[in-house]
Design an enzyme around this catalytic site. Sequence first.
Site: not given
Length: 312
Positions: A138, A141-142
């Site tokens: 992701c 997300c990261d």
Amino acid sequence: MTATDKPHHRIAIIGSGPAGLTAAIYTARALFEPVVFEGLQPGGQLTTTTEVENYPGFPEAVMGPQLMQDMRAQAARFGTQFRQETVQQVDFGKPPFTLTADSGACTADAVIIAAGASANWLGLESEQKLRGHGVSACATCDGFFFRDKDVLVIGGGDSAIEEASFLTRFAAKVTIVHRRDALRASKFMQQKAFDNPKIEVAWDSVVEEVLDVASKQVTGARLRNVKTGAEQILPCQGFFLAIGHTPNTAVFKGQLDMDEKGYLSTKPGSTATSVAGVFAAGDVQDHRYRQAITAAGSGCMAALDAEAYLGR
Ligand code: NAP
């Protein structure tokens, strides 16, 4: 189960992405007071994306998490109940159907399955050992953790391009590693990648190993060229997977018909599964279109099919 959770529902919806929430909006407006099991990732895959530019009605784009928050509020406004838990077991033997979730069981006269799909992994031991230490599925997300770093994105579809483009906001360089010599992504998305000076492509390449398990951080990847057999180590600090998804249907095995990849089978032109009273919508039954708008559309179909089944 909390005090407000009812033991029986006319309609239970499993999943809270565009399909599940659209089904909730329709069935709630038809006064069925549906319950939505939101699952581990409330809002579904759109909560891990950034700008959604192709959902109709948003000429300036909308952020994925915002779109899902709004859909949830719209479903709540008409009386949808939400349970922030995952359905662990189902019994579709005969109605009413039984759903067992983390906090207990309930029954429902009709069930709409909109459980979505989850990211695929390569299945390498090194990849699993370095998950959360530089390996991720992701970028949204990261990505933030890879400011001025070099990262790899594995895959050749629209997701790979989307993830790679997003990562260029942070990373110094993004290399897409693709196993063939042509991308699967749409021409528009391909051009987006080719026009971006921070994106390179390692063609005809598969990942043999993510380095370096011993130091518990990603330092590179060992790639093999499938045409020449030559190996190379590409240094990087981030390693992002974008190689497609698998439908979240394990819990329905043996109860509902599905195809060889685990997608739920539905009758052509309808959301009816192999069990009368159980309907399926969104990515859990769609390996072809997999768009937010098609998921929402099939969520609407499932709601209308469930309402017709229940005789209203
Ligand atoms: P996808 O289209 O199935 O592409 C998966 C990619 O991963 C393919 O290039 C595939 O290679 C590669 N791959 C699969 N297994 C692999 C493995 N074990 N090792 C190495 N590579 C592997 O999946 P997606 O990109 O997630 O897209 C899914 C759907 O969502 C598509 O319909 C797409 O159009 C849509 N989507 C649209 C947008 C948008 O329009 N903004 C954004 C994201 C996704 P091969 O090409 O060799 O098979």
